[in-house]
Design a protein around this motif. Structure first.
Motif, PDB file in Angstrom:
ATOM      1  N   GLY A  73       0.801  -1.220   0.000  1.00 21.48           N
ATOM      2  CA  GLY A  73       0.000   0.000   0.000  1.00 21.48           C
ATOM      3  C   GLY A  73       0.832   1.267   0.000  1.00 21.48           C
ATOM      4  N   ILE A  74       2.005   1.208   0.628  1.00 17.88           N
ATOM      5  CA  ILE A  74       2.858   2.398   0.707  1.00 17.88           C
ATOM      6  C   ILE A  74       3.176   2.940  -0.682  1.00 17.88           C
ATOM      7  CG2 ILE A  74       5.217   3.147   1.308  1.00 17.88           C
ATOM      8  CD1 ILE A  74       5.003   1.409   3.807  1.00 17.88           C
ATOM      9  N   GLY A  75       3.162   2.043  -1.655  1.00 19.80           N
ATOM     10  CA  GLY A  75       3.475   2.479  -3.015  1.00 19.80           C
ATOM     11  C   GLY A  75       2.548   3.550  -3.546  1.00 19.80           C
ATOM     12  N   LEU A 113      10.745   1.841   0.016  1.00 19.18           N
ATOM     13  CA  LEU A 113      10.319   0.690  -0.796  1.00 19.18           C
ATOM     14  C   LEU A 113      11.429   0.266  -1.753  1.00 19.18           C
ATOM     15  CD1 LEU A 113       6.561   1.156  -1.777  1.00 19.18           C
ATOM     16  CD2 LEU A 113       7.544  -0.075   0.162  1.00 19.18           C
ATOM     17  N   TRP A 114      12.096   1.236  -2.356  1.00 21.08           N
ATOM     18  CA  TRP A 114      13.191   0.878  -3.267  1.00 21.08           C
ATOM     19  C   TRP A 114      14.324   0.202  -2.508  1.00 21.08           C
ATOM     20  CZ3 TRP A 114      12.883  -0.168  -7.980  1.00 21.08           C
ATOM     21  CH2 TRP A 114      12.019   0.521  -8.849  1.00 21.08           C
ATOM     22  N   GLN A 115      14.588   0.707  -1.328  1.00 20.48           N
ATOM     23  CA  GLN A 115      15.638   0.108  -0.486  1.00 20.48           C
ATOM     24  C   GLN A 115      15.282  -1.358  -0.184  1.00 20.48           C
ATOM     25  OE1 GLN A 115      16.224   2.392   3.109  1.00 20.48           O
ATOM     26  NE2 GLN A 115      17.177   0.652   4.159  1.00 20.48           N
ATOM     27  N   ALA A 116      14.041  -1.591   0.147  1.00 23.83           N
ATOM     28  CA  ALA A 116      13.606  -2.964   0.456  1.00 23.83           C
ATOM     29  C   ALA A 116      13.634  -3.834  -0.796  1.00 23.83           C
ATOM     30  CB  ALA A 116      12.202  -2.932   1.055  1.00 23.83           C
ATOM     31  N   SER A 117      13.297  -3.256  -1.925  1.00 24.93           N
ATOM     32  CA  SER A 117      13.262  -4.022  -3.165  1.00 24.93           C
ATOM     33  C   SER A 117      14.639  -4.539  -3.560  1.00 24.93           C
ATOM     34  CB  SER A 117      12.714  -3.157  -4.307  1.00 24.93           C
ATOM     35  OG  SER A 117      11.413  -2.720  -4.001  1.00 24.93           O
ATOM     36  N   ALA A 118      15.658  -3.842  -3.090  1.00 23.26           N
ATOM     37  CA  ALA A 118      17.026  -4.245  -3.435  1.00 23.26           C
ATOM     38  C   ALA A 118      17.589  -5.274  -2.462  1.00 23.26           C
ATOM     39  CB  ALA A 118      17.920  -3.011  -3.460  1.00 23.26           C
ATOM     40  N   ASP A 119      16.833  -5.599  -1.460  1.00 23.45           N
ATOM     41  CA  ASP A 119      17.312  -6.505  -0.410  1.00 23.45           C
ATOM     42  C   ASP A 119      16.699  -7.889  -0.627  1.00 23.45           C
ATOM     43  OD1 ASP A 119      17.917  -7.888   1.878  1.00 23.45           O
ATOM     44  OD2 ASP A 119      16.970  -6.475   3.264  1.00 23.45           O
ATOM     45  N   ALA A 124       6.590  -4.955  -2.309  1.00 24.83           N
ATOM     46  CA  ALA A 124       7.242  -3.643  -2.389  1.00 24.83           C
ATOM     47  C   ALA A 124       7.318  -3.174  -3.846  1.00 24.83           C
ATOM     48  CB  ALA A 124       8.644  -3.715  -1.779  1.00 24.83           C
ATOM     49  N   VAL A 125       7.732  -4.074  -4.738  1.00 26.56           N
ATOM     50  CA  VAL A 125       7.841  -3.693  -6.151  1.00 26.56           C
ATOM     51  C   VAL A 125       6.453  -3.443  -6.732  1.00 26.56           C
ATOM     52  CG1 VAL A 125       8.727  -4.361  -8.413  1.00 26.56           C
ATOM     53  CG2 VAL A 125       9.970  -5.025  -6.348  1.00 26.56           C
ATOM     54  N   SER A 126       5.512  -4.252  -6.290  1.00 27.39           N
ATOM     55  CA  SER A 126       4.129  -4.074  -6.729  1.00 27.39           C
ATOM     56  C   SER A 126       3.630  -2.673  -6.342  1.00 27.39           C
ATOM     57  CB  SER A 126       3.245  -5.157  -6.091  1.00 27.39           C
ATOM     58  OG  SER A 126       1.901  -4.929  -6.377  1.00 27.39           O
ATOM     59  N   GLY A 127       3.935  -2.277  -5.117  1.00 28.56           N
ATOM     60  CA  GLY A 127       3.533  -0.942  -4.673  1.00 28.56           C
ATOM     61  C   GLY A 127       4.193   0.144  -5.514  1.00 28.56           C
ATOM     62  N   LEU A 128       5.477  -0.033  -5.771  1.00 29.86           N
ATOM     63  CA  LEU A 128       6.199   0.965  -6.571  1.00 29.86           C
ATOM     64  C   LEU A 128       5.648   1.060  -7.987  1.00 29.86           C
ATOM     65  CD1 LEU A 128       9.768   0.022  -5.357  1.00 29.86           C
ATOM     66  CD2 LEU A 128       8.687   2.267  -5.046  1.00 29.86           C
ATOM     67  N   ALA A 129       5.143  -0.039  -8.485  1.00 33.24           N
ATOM     68  CA  ALA A 129       4.660  -0.070  -9.868  1.00 33.24           C
ATOM     69  C   ALA A 129       3.243   0.479 -10.021  1.00 33.24           C
ATOM     70  CB  ALA A 129       4.714  -1.500 -10.399  1.00 33.24           C
ATOM     71  N   VAL A 164      10.230   9.954   1.059  1.00 35.77           N
ATOM     72  CA  VAL A 164      10.938   9.097   2.021  1.00 35.77           C
ATOM     73  C   VAL A 164      10.357   7.689   2.008  1.00 35.77           C
ATOM     74  CG1 VAL A 164      11.418   8.745   4.481  1.00 35.77           C
ATOM     75  CG2 VAL A 164      11.560  11.042   3.495  1.00 35.77           C
ATOM     76  N   LEU A 165       9.038   7.610   1.996  1.00 38.27           N
ATOM     77  CA  LEU A 165       8.404   6.293   1.992  1.00 38.27           C
ATOM     78  C   LEU A 165       8.725   5.529   0.692  1.00 38.27           C
ATOM     79  CD1 LEU A 165       4.922   7.171   3.544  1.00 38.27           C
ATOM     80  CD2 LEU A 165       6.762   5.858   4.619  1.00 38.27           C
ATOM     81  N   ARG A 166       8.715   6.264  -0.406  1.00 38.26           N
ATOM     82  CA  ARG A 166       9.013   5.601  -1.684  1.00 38.26           C
ATOM     83  C   ARG A 166      10.460   5.091  -1.700  1.00 38.26           C
ATOM     84  NH1 ARG A 166       6.113   4.980  -6.100  1.00 38.26           N
ATOM     85  NH2 ARG A 166       7.193   4.477  -8.044  1.00 38.26           N
ATOM     86  N   ALA A 167      11.345   5.896  -1.159  1.00 41.93           N
ATOM     87  CA  ALA A 167      12.750   5.470  -1.091  1.00 41.93           C
ATOM     88  C   ALA A 167      12.893   4.219  -0.227  1.00 41.93           C
ATOM     89  CB  ALA A 167      13.605   6.614  -0.538  1.00 41.93           C
TER      90      ALA A 167
END
Lengths: 139, 460
Positions: free
Chosen positions: B133-135, B146-152, B161-166, B141-144
């Motif tokens: 949902g955060i996406g 998600l990207w940080q988590a997506s790389a982990d 996380a990627v779904s939210g970003l997309a 800051v929140l979007r960053a």
């Protein structure tokens, strides 16, 4: 040969009982669970006619008892794949109520026959089910 | 991209669930009704969501939404309530609560910023639905985060996380999404393709994924192509209409047909009477497929060459043993051993490998005492993040007997029951482990071993 009424009636009963069950089974409409769970759904908007026309009908449907089903309960979620894996969107399952007995988790595909009730059911402002099925038993 | 089309694709997530569920953005978006009016309009930012994002309506601008006349205190209390429901409510309401929370805009951002913590482990505690949902937030800051988590790769909710970003990908995020197109998790690849389609980025980057082992990824590519002016993608969806494959007793082919038919309906005037519930060789479907073939040819030209992995396949004779692993960190594996000693890798049109003669019989010699072991139940653990299912057809004509081990995001010591270990170990040792250009085969044993360790812990 003497006609024996009791034997005759017993014979009718013997033949008619499975016949009645069979007729009941024939009355049920086969429905693929994906027809229900694959729909586009937005809260408050009309469901597709291919779905709503099943409302109130006796249906026969195959699927899986959701992982996480609570043993001893009388209600469980019925899903198109064994692994919904903790994720439960309201259009992705049928809420099954057992009219007789309680739930024992059973892996693998099972077939249910019962009356299908379709429509948004809300609790505390959230939609908690779209599809509900009452079944006598699941084995 | 039409949200109706997206929702139809989302339905496919149920077949592979597969997609360890294609935690699909499409799904997310299809649910985004009036209650998620917030979304991604990034006013004043240089990283705007792509034009036409379905979520790009600012709070208060949706005519379907009633005017919100609650006081700041009431809104804050509502945010707290929804935050709690999204984390701790019944699974069926969590996603709804998360979306409703996000519709509160900055009030939601403030509530989330107070709980996201500093690390990915902190973020993971929010649960899959909130992470996704955060996406919809505009907060940088929140979007960053998600990207940080997506790389982990150890973050358990990467697909979410990627779904939210997309939901509303930014034009300056093309490279980041491109990096995810080759991710080991099919669900991450699928949602990245979806974002790629929304960004209308260079289609050459996603075309190789028309040969992806996961049919949901291929479907996403097909749709992205169609929606961006490359109608040849229709042929990949058409192929799905002809599937008749199963995975043991799961009618994967039929599930794919039903989903593909819904998807194709969006792009052709009518389906000519095609019904995915019926097999493709049913008289009416044969006729319909002929009509559809002509229609697609008229729209997209002659059928292009389609890789074997993407072509329709039928049922497999002699399925005897199988293992199905779905790990939120290590990926998904669908493996079957047949009576004629073939190893089948994947669903749909699987890769077939001939094993040594007698291999399946030897595996069954381990399986029979395993399944004869006195035990309570057939399921250990709890659903959530990692799962393994062992399927065995003990006698010809039997339904497959299934044993299941599953867990949430946290490790669970010795989760897999000891009696199951020898069979799982034996199955894994029968897998090839050589390097291969075919992604399905490359170091297969090593990868499956890692996934199984992620589930049951005590495998080694």
């Amino acid at each position: 040969m003497r006609f024996h009424l009791g034997t005759f009636l017993l014979g009718i009963l013997f033949v008619a009982t499975p016949l009645a069950v069979a007729v009941g089974a024939f009355d049920a409409e086969d429905v693929e669970i994906e027809v229900l769970t694959g729909i586009e759904y937005r809260r408050g908007r009309a469901l597709p006619s291919e779905v709503t026309e099943l409302n109130g009908k006796e249906v026969r449907i195959e699927g899986y008892m959701a992982l996480g089903t609570i043993e001893g309960a009388t209600v469980f979620e019925f899903v198109p794949e064994e692994c919904e894996c903790g994720r439960s969107k309201v259009q992705h399952f049928i809420e099954v109520t057992l009219l007789n007995g309680v739930v024992t988790y059973e892996p693998g595909r099972i077939k249910l026959t019962g009356k299908l009730d379709i429509g948004e059911k809300e609790e505390d402002g959230f939609v908690v089910s779209l599809y509900r099925l009452e079944v006598e038993q699941y084995r | 991209m039409k949200s109706s089309t997206l929702a139809a694709i989302a339905a496919l997530a149920l077949t592979g669930a597969t997609v360890a569920k294609l935690l699909s953005i499409p799904e997310l978006e299809s649910d985004l009704g009036p209650e998620t009016a917030n979304a991604a309009e990034d006013a004043g930012s240089t990283s705007k969501p792509v034009a036409g994002a379905d979520l790009a309506s600012a709070p208060g601008t949706d005519p379907e939404l009633p005017q919100d006349d609650r006081t700041p205190e009431e809104l804050k209390a509502e945010a707290e309530r929804l935050l709690n429901s999204a984390q701790n409510g019944r699974p069926v309401i969590r996603g709804q609560a998360a979306r409703r929370l996000m519709s509160l805009g900055e009030v939601a951002d403030e509530a989330l910023l107070a709980v996201v913590g500093k690390t990915n482990a902190d973020l993971a505690k929010l649960g899959r639905d909130l992470v996704e949902g955060i996406g919809a937030s505009n907060n940088a800051v929140l979007r960053a985060r998600l990207w940080q988590a997506s790389a982990d790769v150890d973050f358990p909710w990467r697909p979410a996380a990627v779904s939210g970003l997309a939901i509303a990908p930014r034009e300056n995020e093309v490279k980041q999404f491109q990096g995810l197109l080759t991710d080991r998790l099919s669900s991450v690849r699928a949602v990245s393709v979806y974002a790629w389609g929304k960004l209308a980025a260079d289609d050459q980057a996603i075309r190789p994924l028309l040969e992806d082992p996961d049919h949901l990824v291929r479907q996403q590519v097909a749709v992205a192509l169609i929606e961006n002016g490359h109608p040849e993608g229709l042929w990949w969806i058409f192929e799905e209409l002809q599937r008749t494959d199963n995975f043991f007793d799961q009618p994967t082919g039929r599930q794919a047909r039903i989903s593909a038919a819904r998807l194709l309906t969006k792009h052709v005037d009518d389906m000519a009477g095609y019904n995915g519930s019926r097999p493709p060789d049913h008289e009416k479907n044969v006729e319909a497929l002929g009509v559809l073939r002509k229609k697609i040819t008229a729209l997209a030209g002659e059928r292009p060459e389609i890789a074997d992995v993407a072509t329709a396949s039928g049922p497999i004779a002699g399925e005897r043993l199988g293992i199905e692993v779905r790990s939120c960190r290590e990926g998904e594996y669908f493996l079957r051993w047949t009576d004629d000693d073939r190893l089948l890798v994947g669903q749909g049109h699987p890769l077939a490998i001939q094993l040594a003669e007698g291999m399946t019989a030897a595996l069954m010699a381990t399986a029979r005492p395993t399944y004869a072991t006195e035990r309570e139940g057939s399921f250990w653990g709890e659903p959530g993040c990692d799962l393994e299912q062992v399927h065995v057809v003990l006698d010809d004509g039997d339904r497959p007997a299934t044993l299941i081990v599953a867990k949430g995001p946290e490790p669970v010591k010795d989760l897999r029951p000891a009696f199951l270990d020898p069979l799982v170990r034996h199955l894994v040792r029968s897998l090839p482990d050589t390097p291969s250009l075919d992604p399905r085969m490359h170091k297969l044993q090593t990868r499956v071993r890692a996934a199984l360790n992620a589930v049951g812990d005590s495998f080694e």
